[in-house]
Write a protein that holds these residues in place. Structure first.
Motif, PDB file in Angstrom:
ATOM      1  N   LEU A  41       0.822  -1.161   0.024  1.00  0.00           N
ATOM      2  CA  LEU A  41      -0.209   0.043   0.081  1.00  0.00           C
ATOM      3  C   LEU A  41       0.826   1.388  -0.070  1.00  0.00           C
ATOM      4  O   LEU A  41       0.780   2.323  -0.759  1.00  0.00           O
ATOM      5  CB  LEU A  41      -1.036  -0.087   1.291  1.00  0.00           C
TER       6      LEU A  41
ATOM      7  N   TYR B 195      -4.875   1.569  -5.557  1.00  0.00           N
ATOM      8  CA  TYR B 195      -4.769   1.931  -4.053  1.00  0.00           C
ATOM      9  C   TYR B 195      -6.044   1.441  -3.035  1.00  0.00           C
ATOM     10  O   TYR B 195      -6.089   1.257  -2.016  1.00  0.00           O
ATOM     11  CB  TYR B 195      -4.511   3.455  -4.163  1.00  0.00           C
TER      12      TYR B 195
ATOM     13  N   GLN C 186      -6.339  -0.881  -0.134  1.00  0.00           N
ATOM     14  CA  GLN C 186      -6.923  -0.617   1.290  1.00  0.00           C
ATOM     15  C   GLN C 186      -8.047  -1.534   1.853  1.00  0.00           C
ATOM     16  O   GLN C 186      -8.004  -1.886   2.961  1.00  0.00           O
ATOM     17  CB  GLN C 186      -7.515   0.824   1.019  1.00  0.00           C
TER      18      GLN C 186
END
Length: 454
Positions: free
Chosen positions: A8, A109, A113
């Protein structure tokens, strides 16, 4: 969890690098290097994520697949954009970024997450499960402790019983060390290894007692044998002295001295001074050797007799032989005592066997000095020396001297030293062609000490 977090962060860094880049005047090389580094980090950590549906669950598996697919698309867009930048096609690169790469990075992204959130939730469930297992383990641990305490108590009682036997063995060992073998035996009622050890200890004590008794008997026997050997040695010395006295009695001293004196007077009448001197030396040498001398005589008398013998030998062999004295000034010649007729056989041996076979002239060196309460005597010659095998024979015969043969005077001196004191040393060294050395060390004996002893 840590691998997903690194992934991440890598995606976020990539987004930040591209969003802050100035397309009109930015550093293309630095941008390309940073993008490649972050892509390698992302691909490396993505490969580490477990993709087994059985271990991560369905939801995590779907999210991992989405992240993997999106990451591959982003890698393709990044490669295309880097090619445009390297070829200085800034407009095509920026257009590709805004139209394709930026949305792809945003999707990547977001999927990452969601993946880390799902992993946190799954780990919480696993943690709760571990708490339940831990509570069960606490119960098992409590039961285990109780069982161990029970077995510990039983083992403690057994150890105490074993230690009592071991302590009894230690007390018996100390008694045996002190020579007490009558201590009661250790009880052997046990049937285990401790009982076997107790039985072995009792057997060892019996064997040691028998061995000590046998050694004591052997020691008494050896003492008796030594006493008889000592008596036999004393008897042998007595017989040797009687044999010497018998040999002396075979020569009539009066006849010998009268004959020598008659020849001496004749030499004086004929004005033969050298002959007169030689006869005088011979007369004194015979008188000293045949007289009933004491066991110990002053060192000055021995030196005089050696000089008398040397004068006779010198008259015969002229310049071929020489005798050099080296006497320490600390020695008092009239008060220092040595065995009678002690040095002459050593000097004669050096003249006869050392210098006799030598063609050139030779010298015998006789040194006397005091060293820490010992009289040190060194008789050394520069003669022909002794072969190694012959030297070994001489050294072996010093321990058991023969009655006749060569070097009999040497053996006689060595045998007499043994009777004087156990500290006496008699050593023969030689080197072929270079000479022979006789080293003697004996306790320093003074005349006043002899008188005190009497």
């Amino acid at each position: 969890m840590q691998t997903i977090s690194i992934l991440l962060n890598s995606v976020r860094h990539t987004r930040d690098i591209l969003s802050s880049y100035r397309w009109d005047f930015g550093d293309v090389a630095a941008l390309v290097a940073n993008l490649r580094r972050e892509r390698d980090v992302a691909e490396k950590n993505l490969a580490k994520i477990d993709t087994s549906i059985a271990s991560i669950g369905v939801e995590q598996y779907l999210l991992v697949s989405a992240v993997d697919t999106t990451q591959k698309n982003c890698s393709i867009y990044l490669s295309q954009m880097q090619d445009h930048l390297i070829k200085n096609k800034i407009d095509e690169a920026s257009e590709l970024y805004y139209s394709d790469l930026e949305p792809c990075l945003n999707h990547l992204y977001r999927y990452t997450q969601q993946l880390i959130e799902r992993a946190i939730m799954d780990n919480q469930s696993a943690y709760d499960h571990l708490i339940q297992i831990n509570e069960k383990l606490d119960t098992v641990y409590t039961l285990t402790v109780l069982v161990m305490l029970l077995f510990g108590f039983i083992a403690f009682r057994e150890v105490i019983r074993m230690l009592s036997i071991v302590q009894e063995m230690a007390r018996s060992s100390k008694a045996i060390t002190a020579g007490d073998y009558d201590r009661p035996e250790i009880l052997e009622h046990r049937k285990d290894e401790i009982g076997d050890m107790a039985r072995a200890f009792n057997e060892m004590k019996h064997a040691m007692r028998n061995q000590v008794q046998l050694l004591t008997a052997n020691n008494e026997m050896e003492k008796e044998i030594y006493r008889k050997d000592t008596e036999a040695l004393a008897m042998q010395n007595l017989l040797e002295r009687e044999k010497l006295q018998l040999l002396r009695s075979q020569v009539n001293p009066h006849f010998l001295f009268n004959t020598i004196n008659m020849i001496k007077y004749t030499a004086q009448e004929e004005m033969a001074e050298k002959t007169d001197a030689l006869l005088s030396s011979l007369c004194r040498l015979f008188r000293y050797s045949l007289a009933d001398n004491e066991v110990l005589v002053p060192l000055s008398r021995e030196i005089k007799i050696v000089d008398e013998y040397y004068s006779l030998y010198k008259a015969r062999f002229k310049e071929k032989v020489s005798l050099v004295w080296n006497i320490s000034p600390s020695l008092v010649l009239t008060e220092t005592l040595v065995p009678s007729f002690f040095f002459q056989p050593l000097v004669e041996n050096a003249f006869k066997h050392g210098l006799g076979p030598k063609e050139q002239p030779g010298t015998v060196y006789l040194s006397l000095e005091e060293e820490e309460g010992m009289l040190s005597v060194l008789v050394e010659d520069d003669g022909v020396g002794i072969e190694e095998e012959a030297l070994k024979v001489i050294r072996s015969q010093l321990l058991d001297p023969p009655i006749s043969g060569e070097h009999i005077g040497l053996y006689s001196v060595a045998a007499r030293l043994k009777l004087i004191d156990a500290r006496c040393i008699f050593k023969v060294t030689s080197e072929k062609g270079k000479g022979t050395k006789i080293t003697i060390k004996m306790p320093l004996m003074l005349n006043d000490e002899e008188e005190t002893d009497d």
